[in-house]
Design a protein around this motif. Sequence first.
Motif, PDB file in Angstrom:
ATOM      1  N   UNK A   1      -1.141 -38.827 -38.783  1.00 15.00           N
ATOM      2  CA  UNK A   1       0.052 -38.272 -38.102  1.00 15.00           C
ATOM      3  C   UNK A   1      -0.669 -37.673 -36.500  1.00 15.00           C
ATOM      4  N   UNK A   2       0.543 -37.494 -35.919  1.00  7.91           N
ATOM      5  CA  UNK A   2      -0.133 -36.759 -34.535  1.00  7.91           C
ATOM      6  C   UNK A   2       0.223 -35.435 -34.332  1.00  7.91           C
ATOM      7  N   UNK A   3      -0.897 -34.647 -33.821  1.00  9.49           N
ATOM      8  CA  UNK A   3      -1.702 -33.532 -33.907  1.00  9.49           C
ATOM      9  C   UNK A   3      -0.571 -33.023 -32.729  1.00  9.49           C
ATOM     10  N   UNK A   4       0.258 -31.750 -33.558  1.00 19.81           N
ATOM     11  CA  UNK A   4       0.948 -30.740 -32.514  1.00 19.81           C
ATOM     12  C   UNK A   4       0.058 -29.822 -32.331  1.00 19.81           C
ATOM     13  N   UNK A   5      -1.309 -29.173 -33.025  1.00 23.07           N
ATOM     14  CA  UNK A   5      -2.031 -28.440 -32.162  1.00 23.07           C
ATOM     15  C   UNK A   5      -2.940 -28.457 -32.423  1.00 23.07           C
ATOM     16  N   UNK A   6      -4.311 -28.789 -31.444  1.00 23.58           N
ATOM     17  CA  UNK A   6      -5.318 -29.261 -31.535  1.00 23.58           C
ATOM     18  C   UNK A   6      -6.871 -28.015 -31.467  1.00 23.58           C
ATOM     19  N   UNK A   7      -7.523 -26.725 -32.035  1.00 23.79           N
ATOM     20  CA  UNK A   7      -8.321 -26.108 -30.928  1.00 23.79           C
ATOM     21  C   UNK A   7      -9.188 -26.750 -31.305  1.00 23.79           C
ATOM     22  N   UNK A   8     -10.611 -26.788 -30.499  1.00 27.44           N
ATOM     23  CA  UNK A   8     -11.171 -27.118 -30.257  1.00 27.44           C
ATOM     24  C   UNK A   8     -12.740 -25.620 -29.388  1.00 27.44           C
ATOM     25  N   UNK A   9     -13.368 -25.527 -31.016  1.00 26.72           N
ATOM     26  CA  UNK A   9     -14.849 -24.800 -30.094  1.00 26.72           C
ATOM     27  C   UNK A   9     -13.878 -23.756 -28.917  1.00 26.72           C
ATOM     28  N   UNK A  10     -13.364 -22.939 -29.642  1.00 24.53           N
ATOM     29  CA  UNK A  10     -12.807 -21.690 -28.872  1.00 24.53           C
ATOM     30  C   UNK A  10     -13.624 -20.466 -29.403  1.00 24.53           C
ATOM     31  N   UNK A  11     -13.768 -19.838 -28.231  1.00 20.68           N
ATOM     32  CA  UNK A  11     -14.536 -18.050 -27.994  1.00 20.68           C
ATOM     33  C   UNK A  11     -13.879 -17.198 -27.148  1.00 20.68           C
ATOM     34  N   UNK A  12     -14.128 -16.435 -27.594  1.00 20.68           N
ATOM     35  CA  UNK A  12     -13.384 -14.921 -26.628  1.00 20.68           C
ATOM     36  C   UNK A  12     -13.529 -13.940 -26.695  1.00 20.68           C
ATOM     37  N   UNK A  13     -14.417 -12.966 -26.039  1.00 17.80           N
ATOM     38  CA  UNK A  13     -14.547 -12.106 -26.003  1.00 17.80           C
ATOM     39  C   UNK A  13     -14.819 -10.811 -25.146  1.00 17.80           C
ATOM     40  N   UNK A  14     -14.249 -10.197 -25.429  1.00 20.72           N
ATOM     41  CA  UNK A  14     -13.596  -9.295 -24.664  1.00 20.72           C
ATOM     42  C   UNK A  14     -15.028  -7.908 -24.238  1.00 20.72           C
ATOM     43  N   UNK A  15     -14.666  -6.621 -23.209  1.00 20.57           N
ATOM     44  CA  UNK A  15     -15.898  -6.088 -22.569  1.00 20.57           C
ATOM     45  C   UNK A  15     -14.950  -4.748 -22.885  1.00 20.57           C
ATOM     46  N   UNK A  16     -15.270  -3.813 -22.834  1.00 16.37           N
ATOM     47  CA  UNK A  16     -14.823  -2.061 -23.502  1.00 16.37           C
ATOM     48  C   UNK A  16     -16.218  -1.395 -23.077  1.00 16.37           C
ATOM     49  N   UNK A  17     -16.063  -0.978 -22.792  1.00 13.77           N
ATOM     50  CA  UNK A  17     -17.110   0.518 -21.892  1.00 13.77           C
ATOM     51  C   UNK A  17     -18.456   0.021 -22.429  1.00 13.77           C
ATOM     52  N   UNK A  18     -18.580  -1.367 -21.314  1.00 20.06           N
ATOM     53  CA  UNK A  18     -20.209  -1.227 -21.827  1.00 20.06           C
ATOM     54  C   UNK A  18     -20.247  -2.561 -23.183  1.00 20.06           C
ATOM     55  N   UNK A  19     -19.748  -2.650 -24.039  1.00 25.22           N
ATOM     56  CA  UNK A  19     -19.188  -3.305 -25.441  1.00 25.22           C
ATOM     57  C   UNK A  19     -19.006  -4.657 -24.893  1.00 25.22           C
ATOM     58  N   UNK A  20     -19.663  -5.739 -25.711  1.00 22.84           N
ATOM     59  CA  UNK A  20     -18.997  -6.975 -25.577  1.00 22.84           C
ATOM     60  C   UNK A  20     -18.613  -7.118 -27.081  1.00 22.84           C
ATOM     61  N   UNK A  21     -17.617  -7.501 -27.267  1.00 22.65           N
ATOM     62  CA  UNK A  21     -16.705  -7.730 -28.686  1.00 22.65           C
ATOM     63  C   UNK A  21     -16.798  -9.088 -28.795  1.00 22.65           C
ATOM     64  N   UNK A  22     -17.350  -9.899 -29.800  1.00 22.84           N
ATOM     65  CA  UNK A  22     -16.592 -10.678 -29.659  1.00 22.84           C
ATOM     66  C   UNK A  22     -15.654 -11.150 -30.770  1.00 22.84           C
ATOM     67  N   UNK A  23     -14.561 -11.703 -29.983  1.00 24.14           N
ATOM     68  CA  UNK A  23     -13.185 -12.003 -31.206  1.00 24.14           C
ATOM     69  C   UNK A  23     -12.935 -13.043 -31.427  1.00 24.14           C
ATOM     70  N   UNK A  24     -13.411 -14.485 -30.666  1.00 27.52           N
ATOM     71  CA  UNK A  24     -13.037 -15.386 -31.539  1.00 27.52           C
ATOM     72  C   UNK A  24     -14.930 -16.174 -31.081  1.00 27.52           C
ATOM     73  N   UNK A  25     -15.347 -16.762 -32.300  1.00 28.43           N
ATOM     74  CA  UNK A  25     -16.746 -17.121 -31.658  1.00 28.43           C
ATOM     75  C   UNK A  25     -16.510 -18.978 -32.487  1.00 28.43           C
ATOM     76  N   UNK A  26     -16.474 -19.842 -31.416  1.00 25.72           N
ATOM     77  CA  UNK A  26     -16.274 -21.468 -32.089  1.00 25.72           C
ATOM     78  C   UNK A  26     -14.812 -21.492 -33.371  1.00 25.72           C
TER      79      UNK A  26
END
Length: 224
Positions: A1-26
């Motif tokens: 079956x065809x994949x309509x959505x593929x998410x591959x090792x997605x990471x995202x962080x935010x910086x807030x007042x010097x603090x590093x927030x890992x919102x998504x990790x791999x």
Amino acid sequence: MAAILEVDAVSKHYLRGGERIVALDQVSFRIDQPSVTAIAGPSGSGKSTLLGMLARFDRPDSGSISVDGERLDLIAETQLDQYRNRKLGFVFQQFNLVGTLTAQENVELALSPQALSPSERSRRAVAALEMVGMDHRLKHEPSELSGGQQQRVAIARALVNRPSLVIADEPTGNLDGKTAQQLLELIDNLNRQVGTTFVIATHDQRVMEMAHGVVRLADGRQVA
Ligand SMILES: Nc1ncnc2c1ncn2[C@@H]1O[C@H](COP(=O)(O)OP(=O)(O)OP(=O)(O)O)[C@@H](O)[C@H]1O
Ligand SMILES: [Mg+2]
């Protein structure tokens, strides 16, 4: 079956007042068409962050996302509106309706890139509002609607273009039990009859039960 959505090792962080927030990790998963997938996890686990990236409102720090085989990071800025309008329906956690427009006009707005006659535009918008049981409030502005009613107008707006992929952030969050149940039936019908794929961030156990798959997040990480 065809994949309509593929998410591959997605990471995202935010910086807030010097603090590093890992919102998504791999985070990695793939979704076949047509299906219903729940993105579950406690408040702050990264659900909205992930959904926002699926609509390319934001970009991952690393990793990639493909929709229908097309890498989102390769879509030019000038093509983004077209991507969002043609392929995606997006239901925001905070609705994002235009306050100065009526329910019907808000739904018609999603049709605006298409060359349609005013009567066809109106017919499609009313039909979408009918699907979510809001055709009795066509001329009301968002401030004249309850939270659950605004939620349903936002859902009609996401469905009006009949997108193949609908991304919804807590769509039952402001609905009472009966209205939520009706929405779940609508999702199930569209999935079975039209072949629409749904990706739904949710805390709602009923959504998880109806989903074909559940991606669970905790502190931005996938958990079993
Ligand atoms: N713009 C931002 N700047 C800084 N931190 C942010 C930003 N947006 C989100 N975060 C942080 O990233 C984390 C993930 O947030 P996100 O909104 O994705 O969670 P969620 O799972 O959708 O939560 P909820 O169930 O409450 O909607 C949280 O810790 C949040 O505080
Ligand atoms: Mg959220």
